[in-house]
Motif scaffolding. Structure first.
Motif, PDB file in Angstrom:
ATOM      1  N   ARG A 189      -6.541  -6.449  10.387  1.00 14.34           N
ATOM      2  CA  ARG A 189      -7.182  -5.163  10.082  1.00 14.34           C
ATOM      3  C   ARG A 189      -7.462  -4.353  11.354  1.00 14.34           C
ATOM      4  NH1 ARG A 189      -9.159  -4.102   5.099  1.00 14.34           N
ATOM      5  NH2 ARG A 189      -9.514  -5.769   3.581  1.00 14.34           N
ATOM      6  N   ARG A 234      -0.185   1.908  11.488  1.00 21.57           N
ATOM      7  CA  ARG A 234       0.304   2.825  10.464  1.00 21.57           C
ATOM      8  C   ARG A 234       0.361   4.260  10.982  1.00 21.57           C
ATOM      9  NH1 ARG A 234      -2.953   1.698   5.031  1.00 21.57           N
ATOM     10  NH2 ARG A 234      -1.318   3.032   4.137  1.00 21.57           N
ATOM     11  N   SER A 235      -0.572   4.627  11.828  1.00 22.19           N
ATOM     12  CA  SER A 235      -0.553   5.972  12.404  1.00 22.19           C
ATOM     13  C   SER A 235       0.679   6.179  13.277  1.00 22.19           C
ATOM     14  CB  SER A 235      -1.823   6.220  13.224  1.00 22.19           C
ATOM     15  OG  SER A 235      -2.969   6.223  12.408  1.00 22.19           O
ATOM     16  N   PRO A 273      -5.632   2.020   1.029  1.00 20.87           N
ATOM     17  CA  PRO A 273      -5.959   0.643   1.442  1.00 20.87           C
ATOM     18  C   PRO A 273      -4.984  -0.369   0.849  1.00 20.87           C
ATOM     19  CG  PRO A 273      -7.431   1.360  -0.303  1.00 20.87           C
ATOM     20  CD  PRO A 273      -6.610   2.565   0.066  1.00 20.87           C
ATOM     21  N   THR A 283       1.200   5.703   1.436  1.00 24.90           N
ATOM     22  CA  THR A 283       0.678   6.904   2.079  1.00 24.90           C
ATOM     23  C   THR A 283       1.222   8.109   1.322  1.00 24.90           C
ATOM     24  OG1 THR A 283       0.509   5.886   4.273  1.00 24.90           O
ATOM     25  CG2 THR A 283       0.652   8.280   4.191  1.00 24.90           C
ATOM     26  N   THR A 312       0.853  -1.172   0.000  1.00 21.27           N
ATOM     27  CA  THR A 312       0.000   0.000   0.000  1.00 21.27           C
ATOM     28  C   THR A 312       0.891   1.225   0.000  1.00 21.27           C
ATOM     29  OG1 THR A 312      -1.825   1.103   1.154  1.00 21.27           O
ATOM     30  CG2 THR A 312      -0.191  -0.011   2.522  1.00 21.27           C
ATOM     31  N   PRO A 328      -3.237   7.713   4.001  1.00 21.93           N
ATOM     32  CA  PRO A 328      -3.013   6.267   3.904  1.00 21.93           C
ATOM     33  C   PRO A 328      -4.003   5.604   2.954  1.00 21.93           C
ATOM     34  CG  PRO A 328      -4.035   6.841   6.002  1.00 21.93           C
ATOM     35  CD  PRO A 328      -3.679   8.133   5.351  1.00 21.93           C
ATOM     36  N   SER A 366      -4.757   0.282  11.290  1.00 20.27           N
ATOM     37  CA  SER A 366      -4.819   1.740  11.279  1.00 20.27           C
ATOM     38  C   SER A 366      -3.960   2.345  12.381  1.00 20.27           C
ATOM     39  CB  SER A 366      -6.274   2.202  11.419  1.00 20.27           C
ATOM     40  OG  SER A 366      -6.356   3.614  11.455  1.00 20.27           O
TER      41      SER A 366
END
Length: 708
Positions: free
Chosen positions: A140, A147-148, A117, A109, A107, A115, A144
């Motif tokens: 999943r 990645r944050s 999917p 960003t 994926t 970001p 989030s």
């Protein structure tokens, strides 16, 4: 799809694997705490330490520790990565010369869109009408937040590096050529405006050679990469075994010395410099500041004692902004990257300087079946169309490049036999170029009608009765990760000189099709499928690629030879009929719950069984529809079987699969899932005749922009 039984593993359980013998000494990374990065603009210089410079000038590596809540999130996410990735069909896959197989989620960003999917995961679940596996649901649920946290740490690292080097670099650091775009003043702005490519890798290694290098020393593209040290995980995330940190990651320092980097559980996120430092940092230093090291590094993957284990890894590569100007090429970085893609697609030479600052640095170029990054139009020569993830020659489909379609007032599209149009050609399946007025708006891709199932009436006891192996000497479990329970039974019967294979393959699911046969060992494209001799049963006849099987016609079983180059069933839909094939006796049985094939012969289409040794085999099955196509990774396998000992090795693995002889030992056959109706009153259908639509498609080997 069967879902793995998962229970949450305590995230803090991580131990360091015992280091293996290495030709190089070990070195620990330069470490800084996350809190120290937060003071990036508070008095850098003077008597304050330059936190990053020691590591970035010595070996180009800095490890950031103590990122709040990151350890728990990272390990909870990564413990489910391998099981999730194995449940998704057609993920980008690369095979290395040492026997390692790498499967990837990808994926990105970006500054403009944030970001993105994971396309391969989203599309698989959306287009196959599959519910997400439990491992993917766990993956999943942490994605989030993970990645944050990486994004925050990356921005703080960039801000600190910008402050430490600011006085030694010109402003702006990178310029744009557009009056509508602002220049990039410093490292912080370059990173904020750049494209960040993200990859989740799962590595598994087969073979017995354990010290062969998987990826040779090379320098990554991009400015720098942020990555998590590799972890050894099981395909069963419910395992109570603690996670281990993997070894085998090597770096070369500024003196040319090579070391194995030794990480610990405290190394949350590691930053390593790429060749971008030589493109716009080191060549722009305006004082005696020591240059940053673009880190040459290598990777050795080891064979795990448990073949179900994998090394999992995450990386985020920071590329310069696409509109930033690259003086050495008189182009923007985005234009230079497009030249890489175009040169790869057309097979032309890559201009010197593209992607790397010097000839001795490797530039890895994405080709067809790219990892999901920022959208880049795939380009082919004028006489080809990008369709089914590759450039297809128009002449192979009766089309010329001059004006065949336009002269007929038609458009050139990538379609399947149902006339569904795939814009951009980015879809797995039976797709090909065609002159048509259909568009992706008027004829969008649609899923096939699914086979009706009655999950409340098929249970473990019925499957145990159906898969009773009492008439066979050997049995082996062919079930793949998250797949339908599948068993192979066999005995060698007959006298010396007249031996035959008496075998049965039983599939714990409904009847779309089922097949088993010899792998074509010369086929390196479709994992032994193309050119294979197989026995296959189908639930109807009068096959049409547009409408599927006619279920009003009788079901059948026969011997087939898969087309050597074209894997779709329409290219080899007629069974082989000859005097030789008449000596193969095959039967099949299907209920509303289960399916099987039985056969007795010394050959398939003249290819003899090696009764005194081993054969390389394939199997595949479909329980979803009647179009003789899709099977997914979880419903097929390539394997080597020793017919006398009963030992089985799956392709790419070296650990023996547990087998049991007749009346010996135990073997759990219940997959824990209900499937159909009671066998005792289900109207079981049997047929006997003489005698895959198996798209055993591993993703085409591609070169990734980076790999660790």
């Amino acid at each position: 799809m069967l879902l793995p039984k998962v229970s949450f593993v305590p995230a803090f359980l991580v131990v360091l694997a015992t280091p293996r013998a290495s030709a190089h000494p070990t070195v620990i990374p330069h470490r800084v705490t996350f809190g120290s990065l937060l003071n990036a603009n508070d008095g850098v210089g003077g008597n304050d330490p330059l936190l990053l410079m020691d590591g970035l000038t010595r070996d180009g590596v800095v490890s950031v520790t103590d990122i709040p809540s990151f350890k728990e999130t990272k390990r909870a996410l990564m413990s489910h990565l391998h099981a999730c990735i194995m449940s998704v069909d057609d993920v980008p896959t690369q095979s290395f010369q040492d026997g390692t197989i790498r499967r990837s989620f990808a994926t990105s960003t970006t500054h403009a869109d944030g970001p993105q999917p994971i396309k391969s995961l989203d599309e698989f679940e959306a287009l196959s009408d599959h519910s997400s596996s439990e491992s993917c649901q766990h993956f999943r649920s942490h994605l989030s937040a993970f990645r944050s946290m990486v994004d925050l740490a990356t921005r703080q690292f960039a801000e600190r590096l910008s402050a430490e080097m600011g006085a030694s670099l010109p402003k702006p650091l990178l310029s744009t050529r557009s009056s509508n775009s602002a220049d990039y003043e410093d490292i912080k702005q370059v990173v904020a405006g750049g494209v960040h490519l993200e990859h989740f890798h799962s590595y598994q290694k087969g073979g017995v050679v354990d010290d062969e290098t998987t990826i040779e020393f090379h320098t990554d593209q991009g400015f720098f990469i942020a990555f998590t040290p590799g972890l050894i995980v099981s395909s069963d995330p419910s395992s109570e075994e603690p996670l281990e940190l993997s070894d085998g990651f090597f770096v070369q320092d500024s003196n040319g010395e090579k070391f194995m980097m030794e990480f610990t559980g405290g190394d949350d996120l590691v930053f390593m410099m790429g060749d971008g430092v030589n493109q716009f940092i080191n060549n722009n230093l305006i004082d005696d500041h020591k240059g940053l090291l673009a880190t040459p590094h290598a990777l050795t993957i080891h064979v795990q004692e448990d073949a179900s284990q994998a090394r999992v890894w995450y990386g985020r590569m920071v590329l310069p902004p696409s509109d930033a100007y690259l003086p050495s090429m008189d182009s923007t970085f985005g234009e230079a990257r497009q030249i890489l893609v175009d040169s790869s697609a057309t097979g032309s030479d890559v201009p010197l300087g593209i992607g790397c600052s010097s000839p001795n640095m490797k530039a890895s170029i994405s080709t067809s079946r790219n990892l999901d990054g920022p959208s880049v139009e795939s380009k082919c020569p004028e006489d080809e169309l990008f369709c089914w993830f590759r450039c297809q020659k128009l002449s192979d489909h009766g089309i010329t490049a001059d004006n065949t379609c336009s002269q007929r007032n038609l458009g050139l599209q990538c379609v399947n036999p149902q006339g569904h149009v795939i814009p951009g050609g980015m879809k797995h399946g039976d797709f090909f170029p065609l002159c048509t007025n259909n568009t992706h708006v008027t004829h969008p891709w649609e899923t096939y009608p699914e086979i009706e199932q009655q999950p409340d009436t098929c249970g473990a006891s019925l499957w145990e009765d159906f898969s009773d192996p009492e008439d066979y000497d050997h049995k082996v479990d062919l079930t793949r990760v998250n797949g339908t329970k599948t068993m192979l039974f066999w005995s060698i019967v007959g006298d010396e000189g007249a031996k035959k294979m008496k075998a049965r393959i039983a599939f714990n699911n409904t009847f779309g099709w089922l097949a088993v046969g010899f792998a074509d060992v010369d086929d390196s494209v479709h994992n032994g499928m193309n050119g294979a001799n197989i026995i296959m049963s189908i639930p109807g006849g009068n096959y049409s690629a547009a409408t599927g099987l006619d279920l009003e016609a009788d079901p059948s079983v026969g011997t087939y030879k898969i087309n050597p180059t074209d894997s779709s069933f329409r290219h080899w839909q007629n069974p082989i009929e000859s005097d030789e094939t008449k000596t193969t006796v095959a039967n099949f049985e299907h209920t509303e719950c289960f399916t099987d094939i039985t056969f007795e012969s010394d050959h398939i289409n003249g290819q003899k069984f090696n009764f005194e040794g081993t054969d390389e085999m394939i199997w595949g099955g479909n329980h979803l529809d009647h179009f003789v196509g899709y099977h997914g990774r979880e419903h097929r396998a390539r394997f080597t079987v020793d017919w006398n000992t009963g030992d089985v090795l799956f392709f790419g693995e070296e650990k023996e699969v547990e087998t049991t002889a007749k009346n010996g030992g135990t073997h759990e056959d219940d997959d824990g899932r209900d499937h159909g109706t009671d066998k005792s009153n289900d109207g079981s259908v049997k047929n006997s005749v003489l005698g895959l639509s198996t798209s055993f498609v591993f993703a085409t080997v591609v070169h990734y922009l980076y790999g660790n």
